[in-house]
Design an enzyme around this catalytic site. Structure first.
Site, short mmCIF file in Angstrom:
data_model
loop_
_atom_site.label_atom_id
_atom_site.label_comp_id
_atom_site.label_asym_id
_atom_site.label_seq_id
_atom_site.Cartn_x
_atom_site.Cartn_y
_atom_site.Cartn_z
N ARG A 58 39.80 45.69 57.86
CA ARG A 58 40.31 44.74 57.04
C ARG A 58 39.94 43.46 57.40
O ARG A 58 39.70 42.57 56.27
CB ARG A 58 41.90 44.67 57.60
CG ARG A 58 42.76 43.44 56.79
CD ARG A 58 44.19 43.45 56.84
NE ARG A 58 44.70 44.10 57.89
CZ ARG A 58 44.53 43.56 58.90
NH1 ARG A 58 44.22 42.37 59.20
NH2 ARG A 58 45.32 43.96 60.26
N TYR A 113 42.37 32.49 32.87
CA TYR A 113 42.86 33.99 32.72
C TYR A 113 44.37 34.21 32.86
O TYR A 113 45.00 33.24 33.71
CB TYR A 113 42.12 34.80 33.86
CG TYR A 113 42.30 36.23 34.17
CD1 TYR A 113 42.03 37.39 33.15
CD2 TYR A 113 43.05 37.03 35.17
CE1 TYR A 113 42.57 38.71 33.34
CE2 TYR A 113 43.49 38.11 35.25
CZ TYR A 113 43.20 38.89 34.24
OH TYR A 113 43.52 40.42 34.41
N ASP A 185 35.67 30.03 38.19
CA ASP A 185 35.91 31.34 37.78
C ASP A 185 34.79 31.70 36.79
O ASP A 185 34.81 31.71 35.80
CB ASP A 185 37.27 31.74 37.34
CG ASP A 185 37.33 33.18 37.03
OD1 ASP A 185 36.52 34.04 36.88
OD2 ASP A 185 38.51 33.69 36.90
N LYS A 210 34.65 43.22 36.37
CA LYS A 210 34.29 43.49 34.97
C LYS A 210 32.55 43.46 34.89
O LYS A 210 32.20 44.42 35.11
CB LYS A 210 34.59 41.97 34.40
CG LYS A 210 35.76 41.60 34.76
CD LYS A 210 37.01 42.25 33.93
CE LYS A 210 38.33 42.18 34.26
NZ LYS A 210 39.05 40.78 34.48
C1 LIG Z 1 39.94 40.05 35.11
C2 LIG Z 1 39.74 38.83 35.45
C3 LIG Z 1 40.31 38.19 36.61
C4 LIG Z 1 41.16 39.20 37.48
O1 LIG Z 1 40.28 40.09 37.83
P1 LIG Z 1 40.95 41.59 38.50
O2 LIG Z 1 39.65 42.21 39.23
O3 LIG Z 1 41.48 42.03 37.30
O4 LIG Z 1 41.99 41.06 39.35
C5 LIG Z 1 40.06 36.85 36.83
N1 LIG Z 1 39.60 36.12 36.05
C6 LIG Z 1 38.86 36.31 34.76
C7 LIG Z 1 38.31 35.34 34.11
C8 LIG Z 1 38.93 38.02 34.46
O5 LIG Z 1 38.43 38.05 33.32
#
Ligand SMILES: *Cc1c(COP(=O)(O)O)cnc(C)c1O
Length: 400
Positions: A58, A113, A185, A210
């Protein structure tokens, strides 16, 4: 002593890892949850950082560290390096909850998001942390939304799903002048399109799920900070709240990342071609792609991203929900699925997924109608994509 000798059975104790003068070429998968130290003195030294060594998964494990190093290199992250967490939302949550305290406020882009918006509006207030939202394409609106208690700014370079381009230069300047760290982000843009640290950002966040991992088979996040004390605060919060990634997911993501540049370049080339194709189709009201000269922020996109238009495009069909249903039914080989960044093309329909919680009027204000689709373009042969999407568009003719 089942065999009658006086040597006890040793099925439970692990044997040593076989020695080899040659090393594995592929990264080994290390699922061990715990690591044995020689004695309490050594464990002290490990916890105090005088000796480096893993203790409990962890708190960290080799597969996460290997993956983090690779993303660090892509992002040009500071030497302290980034952290891998169990999901992109774990990364967003660890940044907000690890750095802010009751009485603080965060200023976010108003088209972040969906779950990031929800975290800000539903969860942070329970901890006494306030959230403000402003349009990141409008520098003056953003500056005006700063309050005396604002302690963090969170933005995405490209908004979802209308693909508007934030005024990053202005936002980074606003943050610097006000002494407020700016977290970016960078999931949509990826370091191939934009590297926030190079432009002065303080924190970079990814949903590794992604484009970076790229195969829709792992859920992971990444965060890196310029300031080591912020990194420590985020890490402590993440370790305490158990946002740890699975070693197997990290291992898969590392494998996916190996082809990231190839996938990204190909997908981007396909996206540009597909945007042009869609713009010439009957029944397509508009096409949104940052690389097109009719994009509302085209000049800013060119300045920030250069020739990199990315793999995401959106388009709007005439004919509303009926046309939307006809489109997805007529192209079953392109996954109609609310994700992005897969190696293959996926199609999402914000009105029934990411933006379903809004009223139709709320969606209309963002330019999201029932005919609005977002495409995460993959690496398929462009002719295959034109054929599938062409068939989808053709099937909408009856609904127009
Ligand atoms: C998908 C996404 C997230 C969240 O990511 P997860 O891996 O699904 O928790 C955060 N920010 C953006 C821009 C995203 O496309």
């Amino acid at each position: 002593m089942s065999d009658g000798s006086d040597i006890p059975d040793n099925l439970v104790r692990r044997v040593g890892w076989p020695g080899s003068v040659s090393r594995a070429v592929a990264t080994p998968l290390q699922p061990s949850v715990v690591y044995a130290s020689a004695d309490p003195d050594q464990l002290d030294a490990q916890y105090e950082g005088r000796l480096s060594g893993f203790t409990y998964a962890r708190e960290g494990h080799p597969n996460a560290d290997v993956l983090a190093q690779k993303i660090d290199a892509l992002e040009g992250a500071p030497l302290t390096g980034g952290l891998i967490l169990g999901s992109g939302m774990a990364a967003v949550s660890a940044v907000l909850l690890g750095l802010l305290k009751a009485g603080d406020r965060v200023l976010g882009g108003n088209q972040l998001y969906g779950r990031s918006l929800r975290l800000m509006s539903q969860d942070l207030p329970r901890f006494g942390i306030g959230a403000d939202l402003a349009d990141p394409t409008d520098a003056e609106a953003f500056r005006a939304a700063i309050r005396p208690e604002t302690r963090l700014i969170l933005v995405e370079v490209v908004s979802n799903p209308t693909l508007r381009i934030a005024d990053m230069e202005a936002i980074l300047t606003i943050g610097r002048e006000a002494g407020i760290p700016v977290a970016v982000d960078n999931t949509f843009t990826t370091p191939r399109g934009y590297r926030p640290f190079d432009h002065g950002a303080d924190i970079v966040i990814h949903s590794v799920t992604k484009l970076l991992a790229g195969h829709s088979d792992v859920t992971l996040g990444y965060v890196a900070t310029r300031d080591p004390s912020q990194r420590q605060a985020i890490r402590d919060f993440a370790v305490t709240t158990g946002m740890t990634p699975s070693p197997f997911d990290c291992w898969l993501a590392e494998r996916g990342l190996m082809s990231f540049h190839l996938r990204y370049d190909r997908a981007e080339e396909n996206a540009a071609a597909l945007a042009g194709f869609l713009a010439g189709q009957p029944g397509v009201r508009r096409v949104i792609y940052p690389g097109r000269s009719d994009h509302p922020d085209h000049n800013r996109a060119a300045g920030l991203l250069g020739k990199r238009g990315g793999n995401m495009l959106s388009f709007e069909l005439e004919g509303g929900r009926a046309a939307a249903n006809a489109l997805t039914r007529a192209m079953p080989d392109v996954a109609f699925a609310p994700t992005l960044g897969d190696i293959g093309t996926t199609l999402s329909h914000p009105a029934s997924s990411s933006h379903r919680a809004l009223t139709p009027e709320g969606r209309a204000a963002l330019g999201i109608s029932e005919g609005f689709f977002r495409v995460s373009v993959g690496v398929e042969d462009i002719d295959l994509l034109r054929r599938d999407i062409g068939a989808g568009i053709k099937a909408t003719a009856l609904s127009r």
